[in-house]
Design a protein around this motif. Structure first.
Motif, PDB file in Angstrom:
ATOM      1  N   GLY A  87     -44.555  25.545   7.705  1.00  0.00           N
ATOM      2  CA  GLY A  87     -45.925  25.850   7.307  1.00  0.00           C
ATOM      3  C   GLY A  87     -46.918  24.902   7.970  1.00  0.00           C
ATOM      4  N   ASP A  88     -46.502  23.638   8.157  1.00  0.00           N
ATOM      5  CA  ASP A  88     -47.370  22.662   8.812  1.00  0.00           C
ATOM      6  C   ASP A  88     -47.646  23.058  10.266  1.00  0.00           C
ATOM      7  N   GLY A 107     -53.234  27.241  13.505  1.00  0.00           N
ATOM      8  CA  GLY A 107     -54.455  27.812  12.938  1.00  0.00           C
ATOM      9  C   GLY A 107     -55.668  26.919  13.181  1.00  0.00           C
ATOM     10  N   LEU A 108     -55.484  25.605  13.041  1.00  0.00           N
ATOM     11  CA  LEU A 108     -56.579  24.669  13.325  1.00  0.00           C
ATOM     12  C   LEU A 108     -57.014  24.760  14.782  1.00  0.00           C
ATOM     13  N   GLU A 168     -51.778  33.205  16.182  1.00  0.00           N
ATOM     14  CA  GLU A 168     -52.933  33.004  15.310  1.00  0.00           C
ATOM     15  C   GLU A 168     -54.135  33.666  15.972  1.00  0.00           C
ATOM     16  N   HIS A 208     -49.994  25.891  10.309  1.00  0.00           N
ATOM     17  CA  HIS A 208     -51.331  25.392   9.940  1.00  0.00           C
ATOM     18  C   HIS A 208     -52.010  24.725  11.150  1.00  0.00           C
TER      19      HIS A 208
END
Length: 172
Positions: free
Chosen positions: A75-76, A82-83, A50, A79
């Motif tokens: 996907g989680d 990404g956070l 990321e 994600h």
């Protein structure tokens, strides 16, 4: 088993390859980037990356996760990475702003010191003027009182000093 503190030149990193290919997740890193030393040496198969970007969108780094096994990445999970990348970006921005503030404060402090010196000293000689003398005398008296000490003041007067200035100028 990637050793802590490992550094890899940007040009030869899987991070750079992932960004160039706009690829955030792959379980084929060995097939895609077999020529990248880090991938081959550590047997990297699954790679998750990321980008970490500042507020202006400038790339400041990447946050990566790797495995020597082929691991499906949900996907989680992507994600969450990404956070974390955004949290790192915010912290990076915060530290950059704090460094800027410290630098600006230092500059302002230097300017204030110069102004204070101008206020308490003669611009030509650097010798304390009346304001500077009173400030130094007040400080000395306070220190003397707290330590049961004495203060001595010496006064020097130069007769016809104005005449010297008028004849020879301030520099003399």
């Amino acid at each position: 088993a990637i050793p802590p503190g490992l550094t890899v030149p940007w040009e030869r990193s899987p991070c750079r390859r992932a960004l160039a290919q706009n690829l955030r997740v792959t379980d084929q890193a060995d097939a895609l980037w077999g020529d990248v030393e880090m991938v081959g040496r550590h047997g990297i198969r699954t790679y998750l990356s990321e980008p970490v970007r500042d507020r202006d969108g400038e790339l400041v780094g990447t946050l990566c996760a790797v495995s020597d096994r082929r691991v499906p990445v949900s996907g989680d999970a992507a994600h969450i990475v990404g956070l974390f990348a955004r949290l790192i970006a915010h912290q990076f921005q915060r530290e950059r702003q704090l460094a800027d503030l410290r630098r600006h404060n230092q500059e302002l402090s230097s300017r204030v010191t110069v102004l204070a010196e101008r206020e308490t000293a003669d611009a030509l000689t650097g010798i304390a003027n009346r304001r500077g003398l009173m400030k130094a005398l007040t400080r000395a008296m306070t220190e003397a009182a707290s330590g049961n000490l004495r203060v001595a003041v010496v006064f020097i007067d130069l007769d016809r000093f104005k005449v010297i200035n008028d004849i020879y100028g301030h520099k003399a």
